[in-house]
Design an enzyme around this catalytic site. Sequence first.
Site, PDB file in Angstrom:
ATOM      1  CB  CYS A  49     -37.885 -29.800  -3.894  1.00 37.66           C
ATOM      2  SG  CYS A  49     -36.356 -29.395  -4.768  1.00 37.66           S
ATOM      3  CB  THR A  50     -42.058 -28.144  -0.894  1.00 37.80           C
ATOM      4  OG1 THR A  50     -40.888 -28.151  -0.063  1.00 37.80           O
ATOM      5  CG2 THR A  50     -43.283 -28.401  -0.032  1.00 37.80           C
TER       6      THR A  50
END
Length: 219
Positions: A49-50
């Site tokens: 997600c980062t």
Amino acid sequence: MTGSHALRLGDIAPNFEAATTQGDVDFHVFKKDSWAILFSHPEDFTPVCTTELGAVARLSSEWAARGVKPIGLSCNTLESHAEWIADINETQSADVRFPIIADADRRVATLYNMLDFQDATNVDKKGMPLTVRSVFIIDPKHVIRTIITYPASTGRNFNEILRVVDSLQLSDKRKIATPVNWVPGDDVIIPPSVKQEDADRLFPGHKVIKPYLRTTKLD
């Protein structure tokens, strides 16, 4: 916890009000007269997600050039989002300015059928399901034009999502479709629904490979 009816292409994107990192939003007001990409990620402070949110932020000028407003979502709090954004900016050479919805009660995720009921590992500390990697491309009339769903383990290619937006916007302007692996500038396809006499008028010099397969360059 289950959602409403399964959303389909052509449906009006359900409206909602929610708290985001850029303040409270009414979704339809937020995107009024613009395209929007509503996308969910499973959880803050996770590696895939980062990288994804960093990519969305780095594409900010591309979204703006197409009149597209990205808006993210996960089942985390505003406080969590704010702390995580600092990590994204630091590690991904990014500047996250698009809003991220804090959907800890899963109200919006349920409305858009984003929750993961298949992967027993994609849950929070209380065992509640987290979101999958959903993508909704929504046009200025609030119509859902594209739905893409990725599993939690697979990061998205946001350049591909840009390509889909380019195809949708071009096909809205011209009576065309786009072929496999198309990118702006490539030849396009004249759909079978366009009669030959209309094709001759609209696309002079087009190629007829088969009666149902006609290609053309665009000015």
